[in-house]
Structures are given as C-alpha cells and as structure tokens.
Design an enzyme around this catalytic site. Structure first.
Site, short mmCIF file in Angstrom:
data_model
loop_
_atom_site.label_atom_id
_atom_site.label_comp_id
_atom_site.label_asym_id
_atom_site.label_seq_id
_atom_site.Cartn_x
_atom_site.Cartn_y
_atom_site.Cartn_z
N LYS A 113 -7.99 12.96 12.61
CA LYS A 113 -8.80 11.75 12.43
C LYS A 113 -9.41 11.79 11.05
O LYS A 113 -9.61 12.86 10.48
CB LYS A 113 -9.93 11.71 13.46
CG LYS A 113 -10.47 10.32 13.70
CD LYS A 113 -9.52 9.55 14.60
CE LYS A 113 -10.05 8.25 15.10
NZ LYS A 113 -9.33 7.83 16.31
N1 GLU Z 1 -7.20 4.92 16.10
C1 GLU Z 1 -6.34 4.80 17.25
C2 GLU Z 1 -6.76 5.81 18.30
O1 GLU Z 1 -7.89 6.24 18.35
C3 GLU Z 1 -4.88 4.86 16.89
C4 GLU Z 1 -4.43 6.12 16.22
C5 GLU Z 1 -2.98 6.06 15.71
O2 GLU Z 1 -2.30 5.08 15.94
O3 GLU Z 1 -2.59 7.05 15.09
O4 GLU Z 1 -6.01 6.14 19.18
#
Ligand code: GLU
Length: 423
Positions: A113
């Site tokens: 993240k």
């Molecule tokens: N931000 C989204 C999540 O928390 C998508 C992450 C992604 O597609 O890599 O799952």
C-alpha cells in the site's frame, strides 16, 4: 442521539488492529510460530519526502510511504491513498490487508500500500499532477510490473494512475502499462475496473443474502461513503433490486425509508460535490447512518467506524465491508454474538484488486478482454472466495472474518513455508 466516536477511534491503532486480526486466527489454523512472527511484520517500508512546486511558485514538502507487506505469492499489489490523515501505521495495516485479500481471492500477488499525507480537495489539478509524478519517481526504486503494482485507493483516480504510468515509463524510456492498474482505458486500463470493487461487493452480498434466506428484491441498504466503492455500490445494488435507503459522504448523508433515487443523488453529487442537500430525502449524519434501519449496511469510507460503542445498535443483518478496516475487533465480536453476518473487507472489497489483476494480465499479454468476460471471471472468483470463507466459518463456528483469514493466511503461510528462508 449521535455518538461522538472520534475519541474512541483516535485511540485505536489500526496497525495493532491488523496484527491482532492475524494473531486471532493463528491458533485456529495451527500457524507455525516462526511463520507467524514473519507475517506479523512488513517486508519493506519506504518513507519519502516529496517536494512539489505549488501554484504559488513555492515548494511544499509532502510525506509519502510505500509499504510492501509480503511477496511470497507474487509481486506486491495495492493502492495509493491521498488523504490528510494518512499515517505510516495505517499504510502498514492496509498493506497487510492486501496480502490476505489477494490470497483469499487466489490471485498471484502479495500485499502493498502507498499513501501521501495531503489534502487533494484543496489542491489544483497541476499541483496534484506534480505531487503524483514526484511521488512516483521517489518510489520508482521499488515498484514495477514484476515487483509492486500500485492502483487507486481513497481520493486517487484513473487520471492519477495515468500520471504514474507515464512517469515510470518516461524514466525507463518505453511504455510500461503493467506498472499500475486502475488506468483509463486509453492507456491500457481494463473494462469493468472502475466498478469492480462495488461489483465484487454486490456479488458476495448476493451470496450472503441467499445463504441467510433474505430476498434481494426490496432489501434495504445503507451505504457510508460515496466514492469509488460507495457510489458504484449504490448504482449496482439499486439496479439489482435492492432499495437504497441512506447514503453519505465526508460531509454528511441523506436518507429516505421509501428508497432514494440514486441517479438523482449521483447527479447532485456531481453538481455540488456532495450528496448533502439532495432533496429526495432527510439529512442524516454519518454516525446515524450506520445505525439506520436496513437489511444491509455497506461501510464504504474509512477505517474504524464500527466500534464497541455503536456495534450494539447496528440494525443490519449483513455488514458488507466495501471499505478497508471499518470494524474494530471488539465490535466484530459484538456483531457476531448478535447474529449479524459481517462480510470482511478482504472478501467484500476484493473485487477491485481482482479486476486489477485482470488488467495487469491484459497489459502483459497486450490482449484485451470484453467486459462480459471480465465480470464473469470476477463473479467466479468472488463466489468461490465467499464459499470457502463460509465453509471455514461453519466448520469452526467462527465469524466470517476469521473464516476468511483462515483461508488467506493458510495460503500465504504455505507459500512462505515452501519457499523457505533465504539465505
Ligand atoms: N485500493 C484497492 C483495495 O484496497 C484496490 C487495490 C488494487 O487494485 O491493487 O483493495
């Protein structure tokens, strides 16, 4: 009476919460102590200072992070959040949740993240672009299509993904669409990615409704958050026959027990920037929305909104966590005891990263699929993950979160064990 949860929420550390969720399932799945210790920590944490030229001509220093929690099952994957309340602990928690999420839907990724402490709502388009490009450049040492693939999260958009793709590609000297997902279609994005988080949530909620024997048609839904996840969830669920009785965004909400006209709310939001002030319902605040009378509650905003204090008053039969981390562990226990089925974040919002995986595969193959095929593959993955989660929860007499963790953590532990320790 609206309850002020802000003091309670502020005192809860989201990273400790994520670690505790892992600890809670370790005994149940017989997790080896060494591997447990390994999985409790992120693999890599990068903190960057991001100088940005503002419209005034001055430089402003922002702080950003990219955390890679685990890569045992494949490259790290996870979004980037632009928000004033971003902290390193929050990014660490979100990265760990991505590891479990990718394992649960069985896509070959680990978890990561990113986050930048900023208030995108008070920045111009040019400032946002400058910030995105410099942040991308700063984290480019650890991202890449085989290493770590960012995506949208809170307050980041397909346009921002296009800037990330361009910056990374310009640095390397050729186009590398597979470095980021959630891109616009014109630069290698995938059909269906924009609504994927909401669609995945719709699919697993449908499975839960069927399992609990609640008819979908006319079932009342309250949704907190009207962004990537919440707005599309409102649209798709209304289309599927649910009755959306309350919605909200960061400024407040609107409710109508007879059902809201969602197309009207969306138009109002596009026009004014908020759902507040929509005339087809009564004003409601974000705390009351969570306790609104409904069959399905969809928290689709930020973490830690369901706590020990308000869990006893939640009236929904199903809580579908489109947000990451909306329910604190103490609240989980209360909801479970009250017979409320919580579809945990790592299941309920896994549709986004699942279609991100499809986007990455299409980019690498330079071969793009039809939307029907994407939605069908998404449904398959979500349905299977729901069934595996439910099966674990029934077998061990545990809630759905622990059921999902049992499936996901076991998969990551198995990969870690098989790979062994280097050197
Ligand atoms: N931000 C989204 C999540 O928390 C998508 C992450 C992604 O597609 O890599 O799952």
């Amino acid at each position: 009476m609206a309850l002020d949860l802000s003091a309670v929420q502020a005192s809860e550390n989201v990273w400790k919460m994520a670690q505790r969720q892992l600890d809670d399932v370790a005994g149940l799945i017989g997790l080896n102590d060494s591997i447990h210790g390994y999985l409790r920590e992120p693999k890599r944490v990068l903190e960057v200072s991001v100088p940005v030229r503002m419209d005034s001509g001055k430089f402003h220093m922002f702080k950003g992070y990219r955390v890679q929690h685990n890569m045992s099952r494949g490259p790290a994957k996870g979004g980037i959040r632009f928000h004033p309340d971003v902290t390193l602990d929050e990014v660490k928690a979100l990265a760990m949740w991505m590891t479990w999420k990718c394992a649960l839907v069985n896509i070959p990724f680990g978890g990561a993240k990113g986050g930048v402490i900023c208030d995108p709502k008070s920045m111009s388009e040019q400032e946002l672009e400058n910030l995105t490009r410099r942040f991308t450049s700063e984290i480019s040492v650890i991202i890449g299509p085989e290493k770590d693939i960012p995506a949208p999260d809170v307050y980041t958009t397909p346009q921002i993904m296009a800037w990330i793709m361009d910056t990374f590609s310009m640095q390397k000297g050729y186009s590398i669409p597979g470095v980021v997902t959630g891109k616009p279609l014109a630069v290698g994005g995938s059909l269906g990615r924009d609504k994927a988080t909401a669609r995945g949530c719709l699919y697993v909620t449908g499975e839960a409704m069927q399992t609990l024997g609640i008819p979908v048609y006319g079932a009342r839904v309250a949704i907190q958050g009207f962004g990537n996840a919440g707005m599309y969830a409102a649209e798709l669920m209304a289309e599927a026959g649910y009755k959306i009785v309350a919605v909200s965004d960061s400024r407040g909400g609107v409710a109508n027990p007879k059902g809201l006209d969602i197309a009207g709310v969306v138009a109002h939001k596009k026009e004014t920037g908020s759902v507040v002030g929509f005339t087809g319902g009564e004003r409601i605040d974000n705390h009351d929305l969570l306790e609104y009378d409904c069959e399905v509650l969809v928290p689709a905003a930020l973490e830690k909104v369901i706590a020990r204090e308000n869990a006893p008053r939640i009236r929904a039969k199903i809580v579908a966590e489109a947000a990451n981390g909306p329910t604190l562990p103490e609240a989980d226990k209360i909801l479970h005891e009250r017979g409320i089925m919580v579809l945990p974040d790592i299941l309920a919002n896994a549709g986004g990263v699942t279609v991100s995986y499809f986007e990455w595969v299409q980019d690498l193959q330079e071969n793009f699929w039809e939307e029907d095929e994407i939605n069908q593959r998404l449904r398959q993955k979500m349905t299977r993950a729901f069934k595996e989660t439910y099966e674990q929860s029934q077998r061990h007499g545990i809630d759905m979160r622990r059921g999902a963790y049992a499936v996901a953590v076991s998969r990551v532990a198995e990969a870690t064990r098989l790979r062994g320790l280097y050197p």
